[in-house]
Write an enzyme that holds these catalytic residues in place. Sequence first.
Site, PDB file in Angstrom:
ATOM      1  N   LYS A   1       1.000  -1.206  -0.091  1.00  0.00           N
ATOM      2  CA  LYS A   1      -0.150   0.085  -0.011  1.00  0.00           C
ATOM      3  C   LYS A   1       0.932   1.247  -0.042  1.00  0.00           C
ATOM      4  CE  LYS A   1      -3.878  -2.186  -0.025  1.00  0.00           C
ATOM      5  NZ  LYS A   1      -3.370  -3.742  -0.135  1.00  0.00           N
TER       6      LYS A   1
HETATM    7  C1  LIG Z   1      -9.724  -2.709  -1.901  1.00  0.00           C
HETATM    8  C2  LIG Z   1      -9.051  -3.533  -0.533  1.00  0.00           C
HETATM    9  N1  LIG Z   1     -10.038  -3.600   0.133  1.00  0.00           N
HETATM   10  C3  LIG Z   1      -9.446  -4.294   1.381  1.00  0.00           C
HETATM   11  C4  LIG Z   1      -8.264  -4.808   1.579  1.00  0.00           C
HETATM   12  C5  LIG Z   1      -7.909  -5.379   2.753  1.00  0.00           C
HETATM   13  O1  LIG Z   1      -6.800  -4.888   3.530  1.00  0.00           O
HETATM   14  P1  LIG Z   1      -5.912  -5.541   4.552  1.00  0.00           P
HETATM   15  O2  LIG Z   1      -5.118  -6.524   3.382  1.00  0.00           O
HETATM   16  O3  LIG Z   1      -4.999  -4.566   5.107  1.00  0.00           O
HETATM   17  O4  LIG Z   1      -6.584  -6.583   5.348  1.00  0.00           O
HETATM   18  C6  LIG Z   1      -7.381  -4.402   0.399  1.00  0.00           C
HETATM   19  C7  LIG Z   1      -5.796  -5.127   0.770  1.00  0.00           C
HETATM   20  O5  LIG Z   1      -5.378  -5.231  -0.442  1.00  0.00           O
HETATM   21  C8  LIG Z   1      -7.849  -3.926  -0.816  1.00  0.00           C
HETATM   22  O6  LIG Z   1      -7.240  -3.713  -1.769  1.00  0.00           O
END
Ligand SMILES: Cc1ncc(COP(=O)(O)O)c(C=O)c1O
Length: 371
Positions: free
Chosen positions: A183
């Site tokens: 990210k």
């Molecule tokens: C659009 C989106 N939503 C939710 C998430 C979930 O985030 P995390 O991996 O921190 O749980 C991601 C992670 O790639 C994402 O790209």
Amino acid sequence: MQTLPFTRPTIGEAEQRAVAEVLASGWITTGPKVAAFEQALADYIGGGVRVLAFNSGTSALEAALLAHDIGPGDEVIVPAMSFAATANVVLRVGARPRFVDVDLHSRNLTAASVARAITGHTRAIMPVHFAGLPVDLEPLYALARERSVLVIEDAAQALGTRYLDRPVGATGNPVCFSFHPNKNITTIEGGALAIADPGMARRLARIRFHGIEKDAEGNIEVPEWGGKMNLSDVSAAIGLVQLPRLDDFIARRRALALHYAHCLPRHGAALVPQDLPGHSWHMYCVCVDFAALGTTRPAFLSALAARGILAGIHYPAIHTFGLYRRLGYGPGDFPNAERIGAQTLTLPLFPAMELADVERVCEAMSNLLSE
Ligand SMILES: Cc1ncc(COP(=O)(O)O)c(C=O)c1O
């Protein structure tokens, strides 16, 4: 030849020192670093929001749904093009994800597609700022107000994205971020939720940690269920070093993306990503019509890999996964999401890249597109 991954976190000595300090401090889980990171995020986002740190973006989304009592019998509108977590969290709380198609160029859902999908059961809309490109929020919020549904923004990919020159997260509604290593900034794993309503922030804090509430004397009560979704101070310490670097990271991402737009060959079988003011360029995703080129995506990926370029795939359309086919969705439902899912390639884009790296990728793309 150096291999170029599609992404790489920028971690330096300052992050390493910050981690070492926390490890040596004797307090390594949620503590002063998390509190400081939450405040720094709230200051960055502005608009008077409160920020709660979570152990992932997924947890933040799940907590947002739970805090608004969204569950069995409810529907949540989500884009068919996103990471699976966007829809999975809706299932997790017992509600039903209702997919909508996305725009082919922005890869984002639109107010028009959402308007057609709202039913008497719709409780929330969950727009995703795909690859850091801001969703057109104004018409979406207007629609949500008109139809009395909540907007929960999935801004996992969009810390630092701006909409109408305000940081994403400043609307006051629940807006969730991710700090996974690919990210815009990272805490290794981690996430956050920005929200204006103090009562809701208090409830979210309970849901984040076993449902526990403490009074001024330190007495503990558990008025409702809560999970285990807290961030550690080790992670927050990394975030505290990363956050001040975010705007520079994004400026670098933008420069690299502009260079891609300049150098990538114009080819009928390739679709380059849309740019808009405020884009944070979390990813650089192109579409390639592999069939028109007489090839397949695995063959194209292998040919790029042979040139030291490791492209990614973000993402197959969510409704085509078995879990969602069992809910009655299937191929043909959302043509843009399916086309993106079948044709997408994520080209390398991360702050430590040089313009010459972009040129190397563009040359490889040019060769492969003209073969
Ligand atoms: C659009 C989106 N939503 C939710 C998430 C979930 O985030 P995390 O991996 O921190 O749980 C991601 C992670 O790639 C994402 O790209």
